[in-house]
Design a protein around this motif. Structure first.
Motif, PDB file in Angstrom:
ATOM      1  N   PRO A  78       0.799  -1.225   0.000  1.00 59.63           N
ATOM      2  CA  PRO A  78       0.000   0.000   0.000  1.00 59.63           C
ATOM      3  C   PRO A  78       0.838   1.285   0.000  1.00 59.63           C
ATOM      4  CG  PRO A  78      -0.844  -1.546   1.618  1.00 59.63           C
ATOM      5  CD  PRO A  78       0.448  -2.096   1.120  1.00 59.63           C
ATOM      6  N   LEU A  79       2.104   1.182   0.372  1.00 57.75           N
ATOM      7  CA  LEU A  79       2.967   2.366   0.405  1.00 57.75           C
ATOM      8  C   LEU A  79       3.526   2.709  -0.977  1.00 57.75           C
ATOM      9  CD1 LEU A  79       4.971   1.469   3.627  1.00 57.75           C
ATOM     10  CD2 LEU A  79       2.991   2.994   3.434  1.00 57.75           C
ATOM     11  N   ILE A  80       3.346   1.780  -1.921  1.00 54.02           N
ATOM     12  CA  ILE A  80       3.860   1.993  -3.281  1.00 54.02           C
ATOM     13  C   ILE A  80       2.681   1.887  -4.253  1.00 54.02           C
ATOM     14  CG2 ILE A  80       5.592   1.304  -4.976  1.00 54.02           C
ATOM     15  CD1 ILE A  80       6.962  -0.268  -2.700  1.00 54.02           C
ATOM     16  N   PRO A  81       1.905   2.954  -4.390  1.00 54.00           N
ATOM     17  CA  PRO A  81       0.738   2.897  -5.271  1.00 54.00           C
ATOM     18  C   PRO A  81       1.135   2.544  -6.710  1.00 54.00           C
ATOM     19  CG  PRO A  81       0.777   4.944  -3.993  1.00 54.00           C
ATOM     20  CD  PRO A  81       2.086   4.250  -3.776  1.00 54.00           C
ATOM     21  N   GLY A  82       0.330   1.685  -7.315  1.00 55.51           N
ATOM     22  CA  GLY A  82       0.546   1.322  -8.699  1.00 55.51           C
ATOM     23  C   GLY A  82       1.512   0.159  -8.902  1.00 55.51           C
ATOM     24  N   VAL A  83       2.124  -0.314  -7.843  1.00 55.33           N
ATOM     25  CA  VAL A  83       3.048  -1.445  -7.956  1.00 55.33           C
ATOM     26  C   VAL A  83       2.421  -2.635  -7.242  1.00 55.33           C
ATOM     27  CG1 VAL A  83       5.334  -2.342  -7.386  1.00 55.33           C
ATOM     28  CG2 VAL A  83       5.074   0.059  -8.035  1.00 55.33           C
ATOM     29  N   ASP A  84       2.188  -3.679  -8.002  1.00 58.12           N
ATOM     30  CA  ASP A  84       1.593  -4.893  -7.437  1.00 58.12           C
ATOM     31  C   ASP A  84       2.716  -5.874  -7.118  1.00 58.12           C
ATOM     32  OD1 ASP A  84       0.043  -7.004  -6.663  1.00 58.12           O
ATOM     33  OD2 ASP A  84      -0.992  -7.236  -8.585  1.00 58.12           O
ATOM     34  N   MET A  85       3.006  -6.042  -5.851  1.00 58.43           N
ATOM     35  CA  MET A  85       4.099  -6.905  -5.409  1.00 58.43           C
ATOM     36  C   MET A  85       3.736  -8.393  -5.478  1.00 58.43           C
ATOM     37  SD  MET A  85       6.534  -4.820  -4.599  1.00 58.43           S
ATOM     38  CE  MET A  85       7.647  -5.701  -3.550  1.00 58.43           C
ATOM     39  N   LYS A  86       2.446  -8.708  -5.434  1.00 57.55           N
ATOM     40  CA  LYS A  86       2.022 -10.099  -5.360  1.00 57.55           C
ATOM     41  C   LYS A  86       2.550 -10.957  -6.512  1.00 57.55           C
ATOM     42  CE  LYS A  86      -2.008 -13.033  -4.701  1.00 57.55           C
ATOM     43  NZ  LYS A  86      -3.454 -13.108  -4.543  1.00 57.55           N
ATOM     44  N   PRO A  87       2.453 -10.529  -7.785  1.00 56.14           N
ATOM     45  CA  PRO A  87       2.969 -11.363  -8.872  1.00 56.14           C
ATOM     46  C   PRO A  87       4.478 -11.608  -8.772  1.00 56.14           C
ATOM     47  CG  PRO A  87       1.554  -9.649  -9.752  1.00 56.14           C
ATOM     48  CD  PRO A  87       1.769  -9.338  -8.300  1.00 56.14           C
ATOM     49  N   LEU A  88       5.218 -10.616  -8.318  1.00 55.12           N
ATOM     50  CA  LEU A  88       6.657 -10.768  -8.169  1.00 55.12           C
ATOM     51  C   LEU A  88       6.979 -11.822  -7.108  1.00 55.12           C
ATOM     52  CD1 LEU A  88       9.594  -9.923  -8.707  1.00 55.12           C
ATOM     53  CD2 LEU A  88       9.276  -8.126  -6.995  1.00 55.12           C
ATOM     54  N   VAL A  89       6.332 -11.731  -5.972  1.00 57.49           N
ATOM     55  CA  VAL A  89       6.557 -12.697  -4.891  1.00 57.49           C
ATOM     56  C   VAL A  89       6.133 -14.092  -5.332  1.00 57.49           C
ATOM     57  CG1 VAL A  89       5.872 -13.349  -2.548  1.00 57.49           C
ATOM     58  CG2 VAL A  89       6.410 -10.965  -3.071  1.00 57.49           C
ATOM     59  N   GLU A  90       5.015 -14.198  -6.012  1.00 61.46           N
ATOM     60  CA  GLU A  90       4.554 -15.511  -6.486  1.00 61.46           C
ATOM     61  C   GLU A  90       5.547 -16.127  -7.469  1.00 61.46           C
ATOM     62  OE1 GLU A  90       0.663 -14.598  -7.984  1.00 61.46           O
ATOM     63  OE2 GLU A  90      -0.277 -14.876  -6.021  1.00 61.46           O
ATOM     64  N   GLU A  91       6.146 -15.295  -8.322  1.00 60.04           N
ATOM     65  CA  GLU A  91       7.134 -15.796  -9.284  1.00 60.04           C
ATOM     66  C   GLU A  91       8.380 -16.327  -8.573  1.00 60.04           C
ATOM     67  OE1 GLU A  91       8.813 -16.777 -12.978  1.00 60.04           O
ATOM     68  OE2 GLU A  91       6.763 -16.242 -12.468  1.00 60.04           O
ATOM     69  N   VAL A  92       8.858 -15.600  -7.589  1.00 62.03           N
ATOM     70  CA  VAL A  92      10.029 -16.050  -6.829  1.00 62.03           C
ATOM     71  C   VAL A  92       9.711 -17.368  -6.126  1.00 62.03           C
ATOM     72  CG1 VAL A  92      11.541 -15.510  -4.874  1.00 62.03           C
ATOM     73  CG2 VAL A  92      10.995 -13.735  -6.551  1.00 62.03           C
ATOM     74  N   GLN A  93       8.538 -17.465  -5.520  1.00 61.97           N
ATOM     75  CA  GLN A  93       8.152 -18.701  -4.840  1.00 61.97           C
ATOM     76  C   GLN A  93       8.019 -19.861  -5.832  1.00 61.97           C
ATOM     77  OE1 GLN A  93       4.667 -17.118  -2.848  1.00 61.97           O
ATOM     78  NE2 GLN A  93       5.757 -17.012  -0.891  1.00 61.97           N
ATOM     79  N   ALA A  94       7.480 -19.604  -7.002  1.00 60.95           N
ATOM     80  CA  ALA A  94       7.328 -20.657  -8.008  1.00 60.95           C
ATOM     81  C   ALA A  94       8.690 -21.158  -8.482  1.00 60.95           C
ATOM     82  CB  ALA A  94       6.514 -20.132  -9.198  1.00 60.95           C
ATOM     83  N   ARG A  95       9.648 -20.245  -8.694  1.00 60.10           N
ATOM     84  CA  ARG A  95      10.997 -20.664  -9.122  1.00 60.10           C
ATOM     85  C   ARG A  95      11.670 -21.475  -8.031  1.00 60.10           C
ATOM     86  NH1 ARG A  95       8.650 -18.973 -12.727  1.00 60.10           N
ATOM     87  NH2 ARG A  95       8.308 -21.197 -12.770  1.00 60.10           N
ATOM     88  N   ALA A  96      11.459 -21.112  -6.779  1.00 62.70           N
ATOM     89  CA  ALA A  96      12.064 -21.853  -5.668  1.00 62.70           C
ATOM     90  C   ALA A  96      11.534 -23.285  -5.629  1.00 62.70           C
ATOM     91  CB  ALA A  96      11.787 -21.149  -4.342  1.00 62.70           C
ATOM     92  N   LYS A  97      10.279 -23.472  -5.977  1.00 65.22           N
ATOM     93  CA  LYS A  97       9.701 -24.818  -5.958  1.00 65.22           C
ATOM     94  C   LYS A  97      10.264 -25.706  -7.056  1.00 65.22           C
ATOM     95  CE  LYS A  97       5.469 -23.650  -3.580  1.00 65.22           C
ATOM     96  NZ  LYS A  97       4.041 -23.510  -3.660  1.00 65.22           N
ATOM     97  N   GLU A  98      10.942 -25.119  -8.027  1.00 66.69           N
ATOM     98  CA  GLU A  98      11.573 -25.909  -9.087  1.00 66.69           C
ATOM     99  C   GLU A  98      12.962 -26.389  -8.691  1.00 66.69           C
ATOM    100  OE1 GLU A  98      11.450 -23.483 -12.570  1.00 66.69           O
ATOM    101  OE2 GLU A  98       9.297 -23.764 -12.815  1.00 66.69           O
ATOM    102  N   GLU A  99      13.489 -25.858  -7.599  1.00 66.65           N
ATOM    103  CA  GLU A  99      14.821 -26.235  -7.144  1.00 66.65           C
ATOM    104  C   GLU A  99      14.745 -27.553  -6.375  1.00 66.65           C
ATOM    105  OE1 GLU A  99      18.883 -26.112  -6.367  1.00 66.65           O
ATOM    106  OE2 GLU A  99      17.747 -24.831  -7.718  1.00 66.65           O
TER     107      GLU A  99
END
Length: 135
Positions: A78-99
């Motif tokens: 909420p402190l960074i209007p217009g930036v959706d952090m959720k897709p970025l975090v989900e991508e990092v988590q998805a890549r980690a699950k491939e390790e």
């Protein structure tokens, strides 16, 4: 990681006969990996290989860090209007699950349900190897 710890992990992951398949292993790490270390070895067919050995409990620690990152992203979003952090975090988590070796990993070897901590190719359920560069 002490050499004996590496050997213990190899025995746990590859079985008591791991020395029959991995006929030579440099006791000193050749390189560091993000969640482990890499040793030079020689496969039973003579190929030089890189053997990645995961630090004990590294996968659990990384997944805990990723959960903390997700909570932090929700808090600062909420402190960074217009930036959706959720897709970025989900991508990092998805890549980690491939390790291999991380909790929830989709990459298993030979149908094993165990999480790998040693990786090599071709191999058994918990080993990954590749020819070392320049070999």
């Amino acid at each position: 990681m002490p050499t004996q710890t590496v050997r213990d992990i190899l025995a746990t992951d590859l079985g008591a006969d791991w020395k029959d398949r991995l006929t030579w292993l440099d006791g000193a790490p050749t390189a560091a990996a993000s969640i482990g270390q890499v040793h030079e070895g020689r496969w039973h067919d003579g190929r030089r290989v890189a053997v990645k050995v995961q630090y004990p409990n590294a996968g659990d620690a990384l997944m805990a860090d990723l959960r903390t990152l997700a909570r932090a992203a929700r808090a600062i979003g909420p402190l960074i209007p217009g930036v959706d952090m959720k897709p970025l975090v989900e991508e990092v988590q998805a890549r980690a699950k491939e390790e291999p070796g991380l909790p929830g990993s989709r990459r298993r070897r030979s149908g094993s349900s165990r999480r790998p901590s040693v990786t090599t190719r071709p191999s058994t359920s918990r080993t990954w190897s590749r020819s070392a560069p320049g070999c």
